[in-house]
Design an enzyme around this catalytic site. Structure first.
Site, PDB file in Angstrom:
ATOM      1  N   ARG A 112      -2.850 -21.318  19.587  1.00  0.00           N
ATOM      2  CA  ARG A 112      -3.904 -22.283  19.241  1.00  0.00           C
ATOM      3  C   ARG A 112      -3.294 -23.671  19.013  1.00  0.00           C
ATOM      4  NH1 ARG A 112      -9.172 -23.900  18.997  1.00  0.00           N
ATOM      5  NH2 ARG A 112      -9.724 -24.789  16.988  1.00  0.00           N
ATOM      6  N   GLU A 141      -0.070  10.519  -2.472  1.00  0.00           N
ATOM      7  CA  GLU A 141      -1.075   9.585  -1.943  1.00  0.00           C
ATOM      8  C   GLU A 141      -0.674   8.138  -2.214  1.00  0.00           C
ATOM      9  OE1 GLU A 141      -5.408  10.418  -1.804  1.00  0.00           O
ATOM     10  OE2 GLU A 141      -5.589   8.708  -3.160  1.00  0.00           O
TER      11      GLU A 141
END
Ligand SMILES: Cc1cc2nc3c(=O)[nH]c(=O)nc-3n(C[C@H](O)[C@H](O)[C@H](O)COP(=O)(O)OP(=O)(O)OC[C@H]3O[C@@H](n4cnc5c(N)ncnc54)[C@H](O)[C@@H]3O)c2cc1C
Length: 381
Positions: A270, A244
């Protein structure tokens, strides 16, 4: 040393990324969701081979090693903005199916693994208790031997997939005098009398992963439900955490890749003060920092998985990899919010959800502090 992927690995990654993007489209109509994942999403992950990536093909798995599994989960994390779904799948595979495959009897594996691979079954890992979080050496949940099995009594306080799970992998004290040798791992169907999942938690992020407490009250489980043997619970848990801590965080490496892309696109398009945001060194250097965290986490992840595939303990590599991916994901998500400005703070823009989904990675599978403790021990400090 060879840092390249083989043609097969490249192809598998490309196919998975494409399939994931098609199945879980980005944007307001798709992600990020507020509801628990749908069974149809789960089945789609099963069809893509993701729920059984590292499980044997005789059960419907793909039979990959840790390195190739991590690469697929990186693709899943990059292509699917619904990190709650990515996390739910990872917890199912690495904390439940992997220990079941490694330590389960043939009967247990035949009963559960085909459904876990295909997506018919959802699994939850039930270890944490109110008094056993970072320190899981003393579990209050007990398993008392009786004729033909054990009777479980106790409450697990945080189980991802808990409300949706068909089966739990859980851990209980069988011998309170034996320390870490006194724990045993069990596979418990959710419909066993005495098993009850609580109300779903309201969480900061990972909204599509349902999670709850799970109670086991006078719950009889047969001897055949034991993973490994009585007393092997700590070994089973550590094995599952190795997988995990490495492979689950591959999904976060994928998220980091997406965030670098997202922040770069925004900074290119932007304009302020008559220039693109990329024209300001403060912005472009922030993106370079994001890219550096991504590449560092990626290298540590694949190094750790390579060690695992060599059959080495990989404890130091896995701890460092988990730290780099989780701390890097949080830092990159916060940087992405900054670069996107006020828009980044709006739910509809999708970037704030990445930050909320990244924060819990500092906690589960062992907190950052615990990873540093593990690493310090490996370094002989
Ligand atoms: C989103 C999410 C999903 C989860 N899913 C699951 C699941 O599916 N199954 C499951 O069993 N559990 C799950 N957990 C629980 C998780 O494993 C625990 O939260 C985690 O192990 C930390 O335990 P705790 O919360 O009790 O914190 P504590 O152990 O109380 O720690 C609190 C703080 O103290 C620090 N600390 C504790 N001990 C030490 C030490 N020795 N040295 C330095 N610092 C220390 C910690 O690092 C932390 O900062 C999940 C948690 C989250 C947030």
């Amino acid at each position: 040393m060879d840092f390249g992927w083989s043609a097969d690995q490249e192809e598998r990654h490309r196919r998975t990324l494409e399939a994931v993007r098609a199945a879980f489209p980005a944007g307001p109509a798709g992600r990020p969701p507020r509801e628990p994942f749908a069974r149809t999403d789960w089945a789609a992950l099963g069809r893509m081979g993701l729920l059984g990536a590292c499980l044997p093909d005789k059960y419907g798995g793909v039979g990959l090693g840790a390195l190739d599994t991590a690469r697929l989960y990186e693709a899943l994390g990059e292509g699917c903005e619904d990190t709650g779904l990515v996390f739910a799948a990872s917890a199912h595979l690495f904390a439940c199916a992997v220990p079941l495959d490694r330590f389960g009897s043939d009967d247990l594996k035949s009963r559960w693994l085909p459904g876990m691979c295909s997506g018919e079954v959802v699994a939850g890992n039930a270890m944490t208790e109110d008094e056993a979080g970072s320190d899981v050496s003393r579990l209050r949940m007990t398993a008392v031997p009786v004729a033909g099995g054990h009777v479980l009594n106790g409450r697990k306080s945080f189980v991802s997939n808990g409300p949706a799970a068909d089966v739990f992998v859980t851990y209980a004290t069988t011998d309170p005098e034996a320390g870490h040798l006194g724990q045993t791992a069990f596979v418990v169907p959710a419909d066993t009398p005495g098993v009850r999942a609580g109300q779903p938690f309201d969480k900061m992020g990972l909204r599509s992963t349902p999670a709850s407490a799970v109670t086991f009250a006078d719950c009889f489980v047969p001897d055949t439900a034991v993973l490994g043997a009585p007393g092997m619970g700590a070994t089973v848990f550590q094995h599952s955490m190795g997988w995990e801590r490495a492979c689950l965080f591959a999904g976060y490496v994928g998220m980091m890749a997406r965030l670098v892309e997202r922040a770069s696109e925004h900074a290119r398009s932007r304009r302020q003060f008559g220039r693109r945001l990329t024209g300001f060194q403060a912005v472009s250097h922030r993106i370079v920092d994001m890219a550096m965290r991504l590449e560092s986490a990626r290298l540590l992840l694949y190094r750790a998985c390579w060690e695992m595939d060599q059959g080495r303990p990989a404890r130091l590599a896995v701890a460092l990899s988990k730290l780099a991916a989780s701390e890097g994901a949080v830092a990159n998500a916060l940087d992405a919010v900054r670069i996107c400005g006020g828009r980044g703070y709006l739910t509809e823009f999708g970037v704030e959800a990445e930050l909320r989904d990244a924060v819990p990675s500092l906690l589960f599978s062992g907190t950052s502090e615990i990873q540093k403790e593990l690493a310090a021990k490996e370094l002989g400090l």
